[in-house]
Design a protein around this motif. Sequence first.
Motif, PDB file in Angstrom:
ATOM      1  N   ARG A 200       4.825  25.266  -7.180  1.00  0.00           N
ATOM      2  CA  ARG A 200       4.030  23.983  -6.592  1.00  0.00           C
ATOM      3  C   ARG A 200       4.560  23.933  -5.192  1.00  0.00           C
ATOM      4  O   ARG A 200       5.700  23.885  -4.919  1.00  0.00           O
ATOM      5  CB  ARG A 200       4.048  22.713  -7.304  1.00  0.00           C
ATOM      6  CG  ARG A 200       3.404  22.947  -8.928  1.00  0.00           C
ATOM      7  CD  ARG A 200       2.162  23.016  -8.837  1.00  0.00           C
ATOM      8  NE  ARG A 200       1.918  22.964 -10.482  1.00  0.00           N
ATOM      9  CZ  ARG A 200       1.889  24.277 -11.270  1.00  0.00           C
ATOM     10  NH1 ARG A 200       2.081  25.435 -10.809  1.00  0.00           N
ATOM     11  NH2 ARG A 200       1.440  23.907 -12.471  1.00  0.00           N
TER      12      ARG A 200
ATOM     13  N   PHE B 272      -6.707   2.269  -3.781  1.00  0.00           N
ATOM     14  CA  PHE B 272      -7.045   1.819  -2.170  1.00  0.00           C
ATOM     15  C   PHE B 272      -7.822   2.796  -1.616  1.00  0.00           C
ATOM     16  O   PHE B 272      -8.261   2.495  -0.591  1.00  0.00           O
ATOM     17  CB  PHE B 272      -5.711   1.486  -1.378  1.00  0.00           C
ATOM     18  CG  PHE B 272      -4.738   0.595  -2.038  1.00  0.00           C
ATOM     19  CD1 PHE B 272      -5.116  -0.805  -1.889  1.00  0.00           C
ATOM     20  CD2 PHE B 272      -3.649   1.027  -2.449  1.00  0.00           C
ATOM     21  CE1 PHE B 272      -4.264  -1.681  -2.393  1.00  0.00           C
ATOM     22  CE2 PHE B 272      -2.667  -0.112  -3.040  1.00  0.00           C
ATOM     23  CZ  PHE B 272      -3.081  -1.250  -2.915  1.00  0.00           C
TER      24      PHE B 272
ATOM     25  N   ARG C 160       5.270   1.994   1.422  1.00  0.00           N
ATOM     26  CA  ARG C 160       6.334   2.018   0.538  1.00  0.00           C
ATOM     27  C   ARG C 160       7.308   2.830   1.217  1.00  0.00           C
ATOM     28  O   ARG C 160       7.255   3.455   2.068  1.00  0.00           O
ATOM     29  CB  ARG C 160       5.750   2.631  -0.616  1.00  0.00           C
ATOM     30  CG  ARG C 160       4.984   2.112  -1.701  1.00  0.00           C
ATOM     31  CD  ARG C 160       4.771   2.710  -2.899  1.00  0.00           C
ATOM     32  NE  ARG C 160       3.941   1.872  -3.965  1.00  0.00           N
ATOM     33  CZ  ARG C 160       4.040   0.985  -4.242  1.00  0.00           C
ATOM     34  NH1 ARG C 160       4.982  -0.045  -4.158  1.00  0.00           N
ATOM     35  NH2 ARG C 160       3.016   0.315  -5.020  1.00  0.00           N
ATOM     36  N   THR C 161       8.856   2.515   0.806  1.00  0.00           N
ATOM     37  CA  THR C 161       9.882   2.914   1.397  1.00  0.00           C
ATOM     38  C   THR C 161       9.726   4.695   0.888  1.00  0.00           C
ATOM     39  O   THR C 161       9.454   4.969  -0.413  1.00  0.00           O
ATOM     40  CB  THR C 161      10.996   2.518   0.796  1.00  0.00           C
ATOM     41  OG1 THR C 161      11.039   1.075   0.899  1.00  0.00           O
ATOM     42  CG2 THR C 161      12.355   3.152   1.051  1.00  0.00           C
TER      43      THR C 161
ATOM     44  N   ARG D 290      12.090  12.027  -5.629  1.00  0.00           N
ATOM     45  CA  ARG D 290      12.707  12.178  -6.814  1.00  0.00           C
ATOM     46  C   ARG D 290      12.188  13.435  -7.452  1.00  0.00           C
ATOM     47  O   ARG D 290      11.587  14.334  -6.689  1.00  0.00           O
ATOM     48  CB  ARG D 290      11.932  10.990  -7.709  1.00  0.00           C
ATOM     49  CG  ARG D 290      10.498  11.269  -8.119  1.00  0.00           C
ATOM     50  CD  ARG D 290       9.951  10.235  -8.931  1.00  0.00           C
ATOM     51  NE  ARG D 290       8.549  10.604  -9.030  1.00  0.00           N
ATOM     52  CZ  ARG D 290       8.108  11.635 -10.126  1.00  0.00           C
ATOM     53  NH1 ARG D 290       9.053  12.144 -10.752  1.00  0.00           N
ATOM     54  NH2 ARG D 290       6.748  11.630 -10.052  1.00  0.00           N
TER      55      ARG D 290
ATOM     56  N   LEU E  75      -1.735  22.756  -9.267  1.00  0.00           N
ATOM     57  CA  LEU E  75      -2.778  22.870 -10.477  1.00  0.00           C
ATOM     58  C   LEU E  75      -3.815  21.866 -10.098  1.00  0.00           C
ATOM     59  O   LEU E  75      -3.606  20.719  -9.813  1.00  0.00           O
ATOM     60  CB  LEU E  75      -1.863  22.407 -11.895  1.00  0.00           C
ATOM     61  CG  LEU E  75      -2.740  22.524 -12.821  1.00  0.00           C
ATOM     62  CD1 LEU E  75      -3.437  23.944 -13.282  1.00  0.00           C
ATOM     63  CD2 LEU E  75      -1.683  22.137 -14.025  1.00  0.00           C
TER      64      LEU E  75
ATOM     65  N   ASP F 180      -5.745   9.488  -3.767  1.00  0.00           N
ATOM     66  CA  ASP F 180      -5.320   9.415  -5.230  1.00  0.00           C
ATOM     67  C   ASP F 180      -4.681   7.838  -5.408  1.00  0.00           C
ATOM     68  O   ASP F 180      -3.714   7.951  -6.072  1.00  0.00           O
ATOM     69  CB  ASP F 180      -4.320  10.352  -5.389  1.00  0.00           C
ATOM     70  CG  ASP F 180      -4.032  10.422  -6.880  1.00  0.00           C
ATOM     71  OD1 ASP F 180      -4.879  10.168  -7.844  1.00  0.00           O
ATOM     72  OD2 ASP F 180      -2.877  10.965  -7.354  1.00  0.00           O
ATOM     73  N   SER F 181      -5.261   6.873  -4.981  1.00  0.00           N
ATOM     74  CA  SER F 181      -5.040   5.686  -5.066  1.00  0.00           C
ATOM     75  C   SER F 181      -6.000   4.658  -5.327  1.00  0.00           C
ATOM     76  O   SER F 181      -7.198   4.900  -4.973  1.00  0.00           O
ATOM     77  CB  SER F 181      -3.925   5.088  -4.234  1.00  0.00           C
ATOM     78  OG  SER F 181      -4.521   4.579  -3.104  1.00  0.00           O
TER      79      SER F 181
ATOM     80  N   ARG G  19       1.607  12.204  -1.063  1.00  0.00           N
ATOM     81  CA  ARG G  19       2.783  12.849  -2.016  1.00  0.00           C
ATOM     82  C   ARG G  19       2.976  14.101  -1.915  1.00  0.00           C
ATOM     83  O   ARG G  19       2.024  14.943  -1.557  1.00  0.00           O
ATOM     84  CB  ARG G  19       2.096  12.566  -3.426  1.00  0.00           C
ATOM     85  CG  ARG G  19       3.102  12.874  -4.651  1.00  0.00           C
ATOM     86  CD  ARG G  19       2.410  12.514  -5.699  1.00  0.00           C
ATOM     87  NE  ARG G  19       3.476  12.016  -6.731  1.00  0.00           N
ATOM     88  CZ  ARG G  19       3.429  12.542  -8.017  1.00  0.00           C
ATOM     89  NH1 ARG G  19       2.405  13.240  -8.576  1.00  0.00           N
ATOM     90  NH2 ARG G  19       4.360  12.259  -8.711  1.00  0.00           N
TER      91      ARG G  19
ATOM     92  N   SER H 127      10.504   8.055  -0.327  1.00  0.00           N
ATOM     93  CA  SER H 127      11.510   8.344  -1.332  1.00  0.00           C
ATOM     94  C   SER H 127      11.477   9.961  -2.097  1.00  0.00           C
ATOM     95  O   SER H 127      10.141  10.497  -2.014  1.00  0.00           O
ATOM     96  CB  SER H 127      11.366   7.315  -2.514  1.00  0.00           C
ATOM     97  OG  SER H 127      10.059   7.630  -3.362  1.00  0.00           O
TER      98      SER H 127
ATOM     99  N   ARG I  54       0.610  -1.197   0.054  1.00  0.00           N
ATOM    100  CA  ARG I  54      -0.046   0.005  -0.134  1.00  0.00           C
ATOM    101  C   ARG I  54       0.903   1.101   0.043  1.00  0.00           C
ATOM    102  O   ARG I  54       1.889   1.021   0.206  1.00  0.00           O
ATOM    103  CB  ARG I  54      -0.720   0.016   1.187  1.00  0.00           C
ATOM    104  CG  ARG I  54      -1.747  -1.323   1.610  1.00  0.00           C
ATOM    105  CD  ARG I  54      -3.210  -1.016   1.442  1.00  0.00           C
ATOM    106  NE  ARG I  54      -3.703  -2.368   1.260  1.00  0.00           N
ATOM    107  CZ  ARG I  54      -5.249  -2.384   1.378  1.00  0.00           C
ATOM    108  NH1 ARG I  54      -5.769  -1.506   1.218  1.00  0.00           N
ATOM    109  NH2 ARG I  54      -5.788  -3.658   1.112  1.00  0.00           N
ATOM    110  N   PRO I  55       0.322   2.465  -0.179  1.00  0.00           N
ATOM    111  CA  PRO I  55       1.102   3.643  -0.479  1.00  0.00           C
ATOM    112  C   PRO I  55       2.049   3.999   0.943  1.00  0.00           C
ATOM    113  O   PRO I  55       2.942   4.296   0.963  1.00  0.00           O
ATOM    114  CB  PRO I  55       0.059   4.780  -0.653  1.00  0.00           C
ATOM    115  CG  PRO I  55      -0.877   4.053  -1.543  1.00  0.00           C
ATOM    116  CD  PRO I  55      -0.934   2.552  -1.205  1.00  0.00           C
TER     117      PRO I  55
ATOM    118  N   ASP J 179       7.450  10.896  -1.983  1.00  0.00           N
ATOM    119  CA  ASP J 179       6.482   9.975  -1.926  1.00  0.00           C
ATOM    120  C   ASP J 179       6.589   9.250  -0.284  1.00  0.00           C
ATOM    121  O   ASP J 179       7.603   8.766   0.300  1.00  0.00           O
ATOM    122  CB  ASP J 179       6.486   8.571  -2.646  1.00  0.00           C
ATOM    123  CG  ASP J 179       6.084   8.927  -4.001  1.00  0.00           C
ATOM    124  OD1 ASP J 179       4.823   9.512  -3.783  1.00  0.00           O
ATOM    125  OD2 ASP J 179       6.435   8.914  -5.163  1.00  0.00           O
TER     126      ASP J 179
END
Lengths: 563, 216
Positions: A233, A243, A157-158, A162, A254, A240-241, A201, A160, A153-154, A193
Amino acid sequence: MNRIVAFALALACFAPPAAAQQQGGAVQTVELRVAAQRPRGVLVDRGSSDGLAIGDRVRFRLRGGGTVDGRVSEVGERNALVLLDDPKAQVELGARGEAAIPSSRVAAEVERIEPAPEVEETAPEFEEHPPWERADDEFQADEPLLARVVPLRPAERTPSWRGRLWTSADEYTSSEDERTDGYERIGASLFGDNQLGHGERIALDFEVNARRTDLPPDPADQDVDATRLRVDRASYTLGDSRFSTDRVEFGRFLQRGMPEFGVVDGAEWGRRLDGGNRFGASVGWMPEPDEDYESGHDFQVAGYYRWVFDDSELASASLGAQKTFHHADADRDLLVAKVEYLPLEGWQAAATAWVDYYTSGDDAKGPGFDVSQLYARAWRRFSGGDSLAFTATHLSIPEIDRHEVPPLSAAALADDRHERVAAEWEHRFDDEFSLAFEGGLWTDEEESGTDGELGLTKREFWCDGGRGELALFGTRGRFSRTYGARARFARDDAYGAWRADYEFAQNLIDGFASDNNELPQHRLRCGRDGHFGDGWSFACDVEAFFWDQETAFALHVFLQRSF
Amino acid sequence: MRRTRIVTVVSLSLAAFVAACALRGPDAVKQHLWWSGFGPVLPHDTFPADCDQCHVGGDWQTLAADFAFDHAAETGVALEGAHAKAQCLLCHNDRGPAGVFQQRGCVGCHEDLHEGRLGPDCADCHTQWNWRPTDQRGEHQHSRFPLIGVHAATACNRCHPGAEVGRFVPTDPECVSCHFDDLAATDNPNHFGLGLTDHCERCHLPRTWYQVDTGN
């Protein structure tokens, strides 16, 4: 059932852990794998249906050697949470392990899943099968994965980051009184993330730029110097997944549901319904769309509904409404309608209309609806690389108080409009030659005109990776007519591409009776794009402009590091 | 007149939409089973069972250094430019089926900072290596205002104040829209006093900022 029986046969491969020993009797080993990592523990792919229970001891075999022990603390039907004895220990995903459980528990589970058939009093006679000659196939590592994979699941997650860091410079200089313009920028776009552990996010996008215009030493002229920090931004998004049917974003962003409503400093909420339809609403201040991005002058509320044909979103239709306020006074009533038809093959089409609603207080436009912008496009890619596209656009300038459009007189607001229809066509003769055409017709409140360009491209031109293009173009513009030709050479290599252009245009300026109506223009441009495996990329272009009396030069440099 | 135009636009749009749906092929789109059972967003059904052939480290996101996957051959979708080096999760993620992202084009994954005003064909201006816009001066030929003379060597934001944030329309092509400050500052001759406030092209040439042809 088979799994349990198989595990039951793999008895006592290691010392029986305490929990099983405490219950006394024989023990069986259940093999398991690490499916996900959790704080102070791991999630394994075996559960109560495999005989695991809270308190069972588990031993993991590390790939690099050694073992780590833990205890089952939560049990689901198909998975279980194991807390490690040493909370700092690291157990890799996919690592194997074993749990020892009492045989009686396995027997009970087998009984529960598949109750034993009633034994008939008189057993039927049967012929005993001869000994099996073929041994079980050994499972090979490259065979397909048959087991069900547990997705992360979100929030699991590790964490991260980017994004990219970049810098660029655009410099212009012209021979007329040594006028120069400079525009230097440095910026970053970052996406984080699950940084806070909620599956969220975070988006950050900002730049610092400096503009400089040095004008000739004329008392009437003013040099321009400005350095700005602009935050494009800065937002936090939850949901937003697949799940989560809800999505919430707040900060500066935006709008997701209806990007046509623009950037807001505020919040947006959206919900996905069964079948893929979505609806949502947003509220917040709208930054003015210029180099300052100043906010606080315009407030907006908006809502939208998006209908999709099916889960594949082959076709969709959206309708949204936005109400804005400028310095707390009612300003704009905007409707946006959008349709898309996007099959992977065949014709695709998309159209968006911005429709303003005016009241009697809008003197220039008058009460009623007005299409302030329309964009419609249909396109198709054919097998073999051919393509065809048609585009239609309409623009008029909306009557709004917000600083979004150039200041115009009431008459100009009422009359100014621009429509254009265009076609683009490309035909590939073979792997080397292709012909492309782009042409359009336009009309506005005063005039109409046309433009067209026909270009021939040859790949593998002159050298390996080379590409040569020759194009003829012409434009009947608002104030001039232009005819010209462009030659282009580019060469791709493993680290980027070289390119060089030469363009000549003869401009005939309307309204001049003397020889001054002709303005020949030469443009030379050469540059290099480069990119490397570790995320670095750069681009450098030099442009030179030659007219009959003056010259100008431009330099564009861009450097970026992606990660 | 305005109502007629709106009715025409809406009718044509609806007709095109209905026609497009009616012409839909039976197998126009094949999607990954993104929703079903919340399995992996990237189907692993045919992958080897030995996880560490591809995955390394303490998470499922890090791939082995020698990991290779021919995306064009395996899926029919070639990864061009920077996409060839992108992490799988940037497209194959929990936010939606990668097939839907692909069919929506660039805006399936990337934010359209032009807010839909410039259409879906991003490659007209942007490269896939670094998203940097290239040679928009050539593209400007396809407008009613081709860039001639000093306009060709002028920064975009001088005419498009919203260029820095992706806004290029609406822009009024009349000279005074961009040159109002120049007009207001000119006192030799006094343009306002002489009523020289429009149709600048009667005297001014785009060859330079100051050159004037008074022969007309």
